[in-house]
Design a protein around this motif. Structure first.
Motif, PDB file in Angstrom:
ATOM      1  N   LEU A 499       0.848  -1.190   0.000  1.00 59.11           N
ATOM      2  CA  LEU A 499       0.000   0.000   0.000  1.00 59.11           C
ATOM      3  C   LEU A 499       0.884   1.240   0.000  1.00 59.11           C
ATOM      4  N   GLN A 500       0.637   2.138  -0.933  1.00 59.75           N
ATOM      5  CA  GLN A 500       1.372   3.405  -1.019  1.00 59.75           C
ATOM      6  C   GLN A 500       0.497   4.523  -0.461  1.00 59.75           C
ATOM      7  N   LEU A 501       1.076   5.350   0.395  1.00 62.69           N
ATOM      8  CA  LEU A 501       0.355   6.450   1.026  1.00 62.69           C
ATOM      9  C   LEU A 501       1.153   7.734   0.818  1.00 62.69           C
ATOM     10  N   LEU A 538       2.463   5.857  13.176  1.00 67.10           N
ATOM     11  CA  LEU A 538       2.908   5.373  11.874  1.00 67.10           C
ATOM     12  C   LEU A 538       4.394   5.654  11.688  1.00 67.10           C
ATOM     13  N   LYS A 539       4.828   6.848  12.078  1.00 69.49           N
ATOM     14  CA  LYS A 539       6.246   7.181  11.976  1.00 69.49           C
ATOM     15  C   LYS A 539       7.089   6.293  12.900  1.00 69.49           C
ATOM     16  N   LYS A 540       6.528   5.972  14.044  1.00 68.93           N
ATOM     17  CA  LYS A 540       7.255   5.107  14.972  1.00 68.93           C
ATOM     18  C   LYS A 540       7.440   3.710  14.376  1.00 68.93           C
ATOM     19  N   LEU A 541       6.395   3.211  13.731  1.00 72.08           N
ATOM     20  CA  LEU A 541       6.514   1.916  13.057  1.00 72.08           C
ATOM     21  C   LEU A 541       7.588   1.952  11.983  1.00 72.08           C
ATOM     22  N   ILE A 547       7.736  -2.901   8.679  1.00 74.22           N
ATOM     23  CA  ILE A 547       6.393  -2.972   8.098  1.00 74.22           C
ATOM     24  C   ILE A 547       5.961  -1.662   7.455  1.00 74.22           C
ATOM     25  N   VAL A 548       6.595  -0.556   7.840  1.00 72.73           N
ATOM     26  CA  VAL A 548       6.290   0.747   7.253  1.00 72.73           C
ATOM     27  C   VAL A 548       7.605   1.417   6.877  1.00 72.73           C
ATOM     28  N   THR A 549       7.631   2.015   5.700  1.00 66.42           N
ATOM     29  CA  THR A 549       8.788   2.789   5.269  1.00 66.42           C
ATOM     30  C   THR A 549       8.373   4.241   5.118  1.00 66.42           C
ATOM     31  N   ASP A 550       9.065   5.131   5.821  1.00 67.38           N
ATOM     32  CA  ASP A 550       8.829   6.565   5.687  1.00 67.38           C
ATOM     33  C   ASP A 550       9.737   7.070   4.572  1.00 67.38           C
ATOM     34  N   ASP A 554       6.098  13.211   3.739  1.00 65.64           N
ATOM     35  CA  ASP A 554       4.794  12.666   4.110  1.00 65.64           C
ATOM     36  C   ASP A 554       4.350  11.547   3.176  1.00 65.64           C
ATOM     37  N   HIS A 555       5.305  10.765   2.664  1.00 67.97           N
ATOM     38  CA  HIS A 555       5.032   9.597   1.832  1.00 67.97           C
ATOM     39  C   HIS A 555       5.411   8.344   2.627  1.00 67.97           C
ATOM     40  N   TYR A 556       4.535   7.335   2.587  1.00 70.00           N
ATOM     41  CA  TYR A 556       4.777   6.101   3.328  1.00 70.00           C
ATOM     42  C   TYR A 556       4.465   4.912   2.431  1.00 70.00           C
TER      43      TYR A 556
END
Length: 623
Positions: A499-501, A538-541, A547-550, A554-556
């Protein structure tokens, strides 16, 4: 109220005659001062005036019983607008202006493609005139086109659905129109599929003790008003009043001329003692119109929800769908899904959800641009009609030129995929794109429980979906590593969804919601103030897990694990928080009109916009 420009009698611009004061600034800091010549009492604005240093008056269009309509332009944005100036005698009455302001709180909150969009009501400080600004619409008045329209059962059903959904949105906010007639339906671009309801100037707040500019008396055109508007049945005015008038509009289109329900007031009352002759209406619609045109409001269809349910039932009869529902578990809900992260243990109702996993490095779904004008026209036509197709959330994923016409591929969900596909085909046919190939292979069928959520979210649908994307529509189920830190389903089969955010605005709040065709919706990442994961989490993850790439700015990117085959979706809401769970994702059984009204009200106040993606998990090796 409507007006016809003298230089082009085929083009009309409509300005609702309602109120709404949110107030405009008296002049921007960069706006040059505008000098106004003294005006005699009772004189309204003139071409060349710049109202509040924002709206320049370009052209007079029409004069009516309550004001004058002009074409204008917002000098800061170059947007064309329609400007309705309230007559001085009305503007001087504090009771009238008070009702204008009250009504504006409803009308400026209306967001539906079938309704004209109100901008603002304001007072020009130097001229002292009260005026309303709406979107400017080029189009044909339906009343002028009655004898030229050839509409079969499918066309009438599509129009009825579109207008009923627009009125449904208005009714849910507590306002009824009371003047639905061909005069107040505008065909944008001359297309029946782009019909818009205009002129909510006599809209009535249906809360107890409410009143409007015209009070509780007669309002509307004699040919199209309901019996209760003429004094019968205890003057019982409500949503059913618009239902009666809408039924007469459909009858007028079917017979190719205005209905003969007027004459003198006595004649009009007598003609409403029975259901009018429906011989000209296609047989599949007669029973529905009979229910809409019952003289007694108590025996009439009482809500647009009831009208739309019957429309859907007729469409199913005319075009039975062969779409197979997604695989479900014993409970009827999709089998085991989790959405969470290692160590966070977010368990959702009925075991549904996702498990966030390692990013896979994919980009968003590409949309292939048409290389020929038929493909370009197909794209613009479909994009314009999608917001009005009921119980759907669809988006174009590919358009390519074909030997006989463009090949169009769509993805998403629909309550009745066959009906939705037919409506899109009709829109293309109206643009002479007769042989387009429409691929609904990536469209899943959603239940009626899901429809209520889709129709609510669609009222704040963003114009594009660049902030939320997936790299593909289908993901294969594979055996996962036997390591709980790496998967939500160690040693089991699951699909890894990327998923791209791209929020692109660190000041904007957001919420992510998981969706299922069964109607289940579950909020996950949102904030602030909801008790579930927000941006900080989300940033902490992103810093503590894979599991999440910052990606910065503001793109994840994140990965979700799903352990069942079938369709699933994700909704992104952006705007000002908080996103309370009972507002954005109430459980099945609590999604009636009250929820929709609450959601739309919050969305309007907080500037919420919605984007959605759907994807399918399949067995490895399946297509």
């Amino acid at each position: 109220m409507s007006g016809t420009p003298e230089d082009d009698p085929q083009k009309t611009v409509f300005m609702p005659i309602s109120d709404g004061t949110t107030g405009l600034p008296r002049g921007g800091t960069n706006a040059p001062p505008t000098q106004f010549a003294p005006r005699a009492p009772q004189v309204t604005i003139q071409v060349g005036d710049v109202l509040n240093h924002i709206f320049e008056v370009r052209r007079f269009i029409a004069r009516g019983g309550m004001g004058e309509v002009f074409e204008g332009v917002n000098v800061t944005s170059d947007e064309r607008v329609a400007i309705k100036v309230i007559l001085p005698a009305l503007a001087a009455d504090p009771d009238v202006t008070g009702m204008f302001r009250k009504e504006a709180r409803t009308l400026t909150g209306l967001r539906h493609d079938a309704l004209v969009q109100y901008r603002v009501l304001a007072q020009e400080p130097q001229l002292g005139v009260l005026y309303i600004v709406t979107e400017y619409i080029d189009g044909l008045n339906l009343s002028h086109e009655l004898g030229r329209i050839e509409a079969g059962a499918n066309d009438l059903l599509a129009l009825l659905r579109r207008l009923a959904q627009g009125l449904q949105a208005a009714h849910r906010l507590g306002a009824i129109h009371r003047d639905i007639s061909p005069d107040n339906v505008l065909l944008e671009g001359g297309r029946l599929s782009q019909a818009k309801i205009i002129d909510f100037g006599i809209a009535k707040d249906i809360s107890p003790g409410s009143a409007t500019i015209v009070g509780d008396g007669f309002a509307g055109k004699l040919n199209y008003v309901a019996p209760e508007q003429l004094g019968d049945y205890g003057r019982d005015i409500g949503p059913w009043t618009d239902i009666y008038s809408l039924g007469l509009v459909v009858l007028a289109i079917a017979q190719g001329r205005d209905v003969s329900m007027g004459g003198s007031l006595v004649d009009a009352v007598n003609k409403r003692r029975a259901v009018p002759d429906l011989a000209s209406v296609p047989e599949p619609l007669r029973l529905l119109l009979t229910g809409m045109l019952q003289p007694d409001p108590a025996k009439r269809l009482r809500s647009m929800d009831a009208v739309l349910a019957q429309v859907e039932a007729i469409e199913v009869k005319l075009r039975p769908t062969a779409v197979v529902a997604p695989q479900t578990g014993a409970s009827g809900l999709p089998a085991g899904m989790k959405w969470g992260a290692a160590g966070l243990a977010l368990v959702l109702v009925a075991g549904a959800g996702f498990w966030l996993m390692r990013p896979a490095g994919h980009s968003g779904v590409p949309v292939v641009s048409g290389t020929g004008s038929p493909a370009d026209l197909a794209r613009s036509t479909i994009d314009s009609v999608l917001p009005s197709v009921g119980c759907t959330w669809l988006q174009i994923t590919d358009i390519t030129p074909g030997p006989r016409g463009p090949n169009v591929k769509l993805a998403g969900v629909a309550g009745n995929p066959a009906a939705a596909q037919n409506e899109i085909s009709q829109a293309l046919a109206q643009h002479h794109i007769q042989e387009a190939s429409i691929d609904f292979g990536d469209v899943a069928q959603i239940t009626q429980s899901g429809c209520s959520a889709l129709d609510t979210y669609r009222q704040v649908r963003a114009p594009d979906s660049h902030q939320l994307t997936v790299p593909q529509r289908k993901f294969a189920m594979r055996m996962q590593p036997n390591d709980p830190s790496q998967t939500g389903y160690p040693g089991e089969k699951a699909a890894n969804i990327v998923l791209q955010l791209a929020i692109d605005d660190p000041k904007a709040d957001f919420a992510l919601i998981g969706l299922e065709p069964s109607g289940l919706i579950s909020p996950e990442f949102s904030g602030p103030g909801t008790g579930v994961l927000g941006r900080d989490a989300l940033k902490k993850l992103a810093t503590e897990t894979h599991i999440v790439t910052d990606r910065g700015n503001d793109h994840y990117q994140m990965q979700l694990d799903v352990n069942h085959t079938g369709w699933s979706g994700v909704l992104l809401l952006t705007g000002k928080g908080p996103f309370e769970k009972d507002v954005i994702a109430p459980p099945i059984g609590q999604r009636g009109p009250d929820w929709t009204t609450h959601f739309v009200s919050e969305a309007a106040a907080r500037g919420w916009q919605a984007q959605m993606v759907w994807f399918k998990t399949v067995e490895e090796g399946s297509q």
